[in-house]
Enzyme design. Structure first.
Site: not given
Length: 227
Positions: A9, A11, A176
């Protein structure tokens, strides 16, 4: 199946742009005497849709001052531009999060291809990767510009796996956010959750492994765990 690729990922996983994204809106909310909670904001994590922060601001203000709420509606474009400028300013000096560079270097040494799968725009993601000098570390970069549906849909991860030429169940996803974990699950990828400054404040869906930081692991450990 042994791990044959890593999908990152962006961001919140590679760079903490999630905190500036939230704080820039919280500052604007505070100007009008209302509050944006992390739980209201959580639906946006890992996705590029699902929550209209401006509409939510208007709804909260309307309860106290209907005339001011109408003013906010008229000034929507101005508020959005001001918020984006503040987000960019708060994000500008963010570094790579701990462990990212080391894991990418280990993958390069091992000949393990890496991809980025992000719900953000290509301009945003590639700009950051070039600025932080890690663009070259990725075989492919998949963004919101490349798929019909972003996370929690599986499209980003399935597209990344296809471009890597690796079955989804052999692509280890590093995520996240709740939406990212759900997307990886839907794609059939094993997933490691690495909660960020914002996402650690909210419940996360089940992941195959949870780490406090990528600095707390190594490629060898991940391959042993998932191999």
């Amino acid at each position: 199946m042994p791990i044959r690729a890593l999908i990152f990922d962006f961001d919140g996983l590679m760079v903490d742009t999630e905190t500036p994204a939230l704080h820039s809106w919280q500052e604007i909310y505070a100007e009008y005497g209302v509050t944006l909670s992390v739980h209201d904001w959580a639906v946006t994590l890992g996705a590029n849709a699902g929550f209209d922060a401006h509409a939510h601001l208007v709804a909260l203000v309307r309860e106290r001052d209907p005339l001011l709420a109408e003013q906010l509606i008229a000034e929507r474009d101005l508020i959005l531009a001001r918020r984006q400028a503040r987000k960019d300013a708060l994000s500008a000096d963010q570094p790579l999060l701990p462990g990212v560079a080391e894991l990418l270097a280990e993958a390069h040494t091992a000949g393990l291809p890496c991809a980025v799968a992000s719900s953000s725009s290509r301009r945003w993601v590639e700009g950051w990767l070039r600025r932080l000098d890690v663009y070259h570390a990725f075989t492919t970069i998949v963004t919101a510009d490349d798929v019909a549906a972003t996370k929690p849909a599986p499209d980003l991860f399935l597209t990344a796996a296809t471009r890597l030429g690796v079955p989804p169940n052999a692509c280890l996803v590093l995520e996240d956010s709740p939406n990212g974990i759900l997307a990886a699950r839907a794609a059939g990828c094993p997933v490691v959750a690495v909660p960020g400054a914002v996402s650690r404040q909210i419940p996360l869906p089940p992941a195959d492994l949870i780490l406090p930081s990528l600095a707390q692991t190594s490629l060898a450990e991940l391959r042993a765990r998932f191999g």
